[in-house]
Motif scaffolding. Sequence first.
Motif, short mmCIF file in Angstrom:
data_model
loop_
_atom_site.label_atom_id
_atom_site.label_comp_id
_atom_site.label_asym_id
_atom_site.label_seq_id
_atom_site.Cartn_x
_atom_site.Cartn_y
_atom_site.Cartn_z
N ALA A 1 51.04 24.71 47.69
CA ALA A 1 50.08 23.61 47.75
C ALA A 1 48.84 23.90 46.91
N LEU A 2 48.53 25.18 46.72
CA LEU A 2 47.43 25.55 45.81
C LEU A 2 47.96 25.82 44.41
N LEU A 3 49.07 26.54 44.31
CA LEU A 3 49.59 26.97 43.01
C LEU A 3 49.99 25.81 42.11
N ASP B 1 42.28 19.86 39.33
CA ASP B 1 41.26 20.39 40.22
C ASP B 1 41.38 19.69 41.57
N LYS B 2 41.95 20.39 42.54
CA LYS B 2 42.10 19.85 43.89
C LYS B 2 41.31 20.71 44.89
N LEU B 3 40.27 21.38 44.43
CA LEU B 3 39.60 22.39 45.24
C LEU B 3 38.53 21.83 46.17
N PHE C 1 41.85 28.40 37.60
CA PHE C 1 41.09 28.50 38.84
C PHE C 1 39.78 29.26 38.61
N TRP C 2 39.87 30.40 37.93
CA TRP C 2 38.67 31.21 37.67
C TRP C 2 37.63 30.40 36.90
#
Length: 760
Positions: A243-245, A253-255, A289-290
């Motif tokens: 779900a994150l990967l 960007d789903k953060l 992500f970083w």
Amino acid sequence: MKTNVFHIACFVLLSSTALAQMQPFALQEVRLAGGPFKNAQDVDLKYILALNPDKLLAPYLIDAGLPVKAPRYGNWESSGLDGHIGGHYLSALAMMHASTGNAELKKRLDYMVAELARCQAKNGNGYVGGIPQGKVFWERIHKGDIDGSSFGLNNTWVPLYNIHKLFAGLRDAYEYAGNKQAKQVLIGLGDWFIELIKPLSDEQIQQVLRTEHGGLNETFADLYILTNDKKYLETAQQISHRALLNPLIDKQDKLTGLHANTQIPKVIGFEKIATLTGKADWSEAAMFFWQNVAQTRSVAFGGNSVREHFNPTTDFSQLLRSNQGPETCNSFNMLRLSKALFLDKNDVSYLDYYERTLYNHILSSQHPEKGGFVYFTPIRPNHYRVYSQPETSMWCCVGSGLENHTKYGELIYSHSEKDLFVNLFVPSTVNWTTNKIRLTQRTEFPYQNESELIVELTKPQEFSLHIRYPKWAKDLEVLVNGKTHPVDGKPSSYVAISRKWKSGDKVTVRFATTTYLEQLPDGSNWAAFVHGPIVLAAKTSTADLKGLFADDSRMGHETKGKLYPLTNAYALVGDPATYLSQIKPIDKLRFSLDTLTLQPFYEVHDARYQMYFQTFSKASFDEQQVRLKLQEAEAIALEANTVDNVNCGEQQPEVDHAYKGEKSDAGYDDDLFWRRTRGYISYQLQNEELAGKYIDITALDDITPEFGSFLVNEKPAEILANQGKMLRLKADGNEVITLKIVSQSGKSTPRFNQIRLVTH
């Protein structure tokens, strides 16, 4: 060198070209030699030695059915997260021993590992853990009985996160301290876990991974490195949270709204797995992500999140208002990710973020004299931080805090097969035993813009010394034995000095630094003063520092002192060109700003402070002040009326209020968190001095009677008002009020956003 086995094995498993990659030095090869980092290391050492290993081991002995030698610690260590500090403590002991050679640390480490091995032997199946009722819990998971949310799995507080700390601690005990028994316990634990999840489908495993689980995928990748057994690498991929990967792979960007520190360790795992499997898309996901977090979600000192969650990239206003600013654990893990990407990509730009966060968040997160670790670092003007104490505080940021100050030597230097790289200006010595090179760095940076490097060799040899040219440095100058060496690099690169070196050769590095204003990433009119890589802040007051050193209460990590209005904060008013001219140098890294004194944020302790300043034109200042004053008056009035409150769907507030539930889920919509249920949910509210008279409940949907019922201390609640999305219940006169919301006939309840116990 036997304690280097882990590092060496990691690169042997990669392609031959990886041998030319940047590699870290072992902590044993680097020693600090003064300055604020050495002081922080020394203070942390005292804190580590103040903790009692038998108390930390107690949860493991209890679970194994063995007699305890001392009662377990209180606070988080006896309220559901039992045993998590023990795992961190193993890591801290191992790394601090590697960094200092302190014999007592090794003695404690070996003792703890032996006790854990005894627990594992008693359990008889490879399992060892401190999770309350662990055997019953894991058996339910093994059978596929899974009811989980972001932090609760079968009404158990982040059990996978908890056990990940033990996985990591055992790994570190072997990697940094050479404890072979730790490796055997780790392998046994890994094998137990593989058997645990064997009956589960991929869908069920992903369901389990909805609950915070730390970097469990990374530690299984580490097990593969240690054993070369592919089953561990396969498991590492199997327990990577899709779900994150998947959105990261798609560069989505789903953060926003996600619990920040739940995500960062997963990404460290993605990156490690990528280096072992060649999955380029996983590594690109980690880089994406970083970039997103470091460049668009982080404030000046490197931290991120508000109330532990990622805020919108376009709106940092919640962060400016909250007393729960960036969490130290987040930066602990962002540094680990930055280090991994730097070593993998040979990209010096990762060091700019690493250095900024190391100086300004990590270094500032420990009291430099009394010791104690910080959980939240608010950027709200005129607020302050809380420090842990060894006997009272067992928060997650205590666990990562114990580790933070043990490993400052990890990236001061790095090397390739033949060349040596100087990454940070920190007084220290590196002893490259393999190549018989010793380099001593003498510097007073950041108080002086110069560093001196002295080479010691058994005999002359050729190699290149690469000196980082930081992004923030101006007019870098390099001298070799007093003679100017051409600087052919540019900021965010290295300057290479290639020659046949002899013992006693000296390199001098000089540079200039400037002060500048750095705005928040959302482009708002809030800005921080930064000098080189150092964030500046001003002490504003020492009044009402309630809870400065934490007690043992469940929420002791949060400040208890009042919030001062934002309109009282110092602002920069006038033409933008004049903002910087308002500050005047006083002394080394001291500047006057009207009646304030700016200094490095890591020096600011035992006080309220201001780091961010609003910037205004003269025309807009009065208008803005009126609007802010109205907003602040409403917020402060609500705070004064509140005895206790729960932000539904947010991890820590729910844990702090003893959340329980069944068939419940949580989410984030319209910039608000929520929780709903098809079974029940319950919270405990603390009614201090019996001041709370009413319970106000708000939701994102209309609260209609047919969805279910409300119970207050197990009795049907008296509903006093029902106004669409808001409901008022009568509170009872108890000190602890349990509110239970029950669904009727399995119907989904509204999405509840906030529960607030109020006086009127």
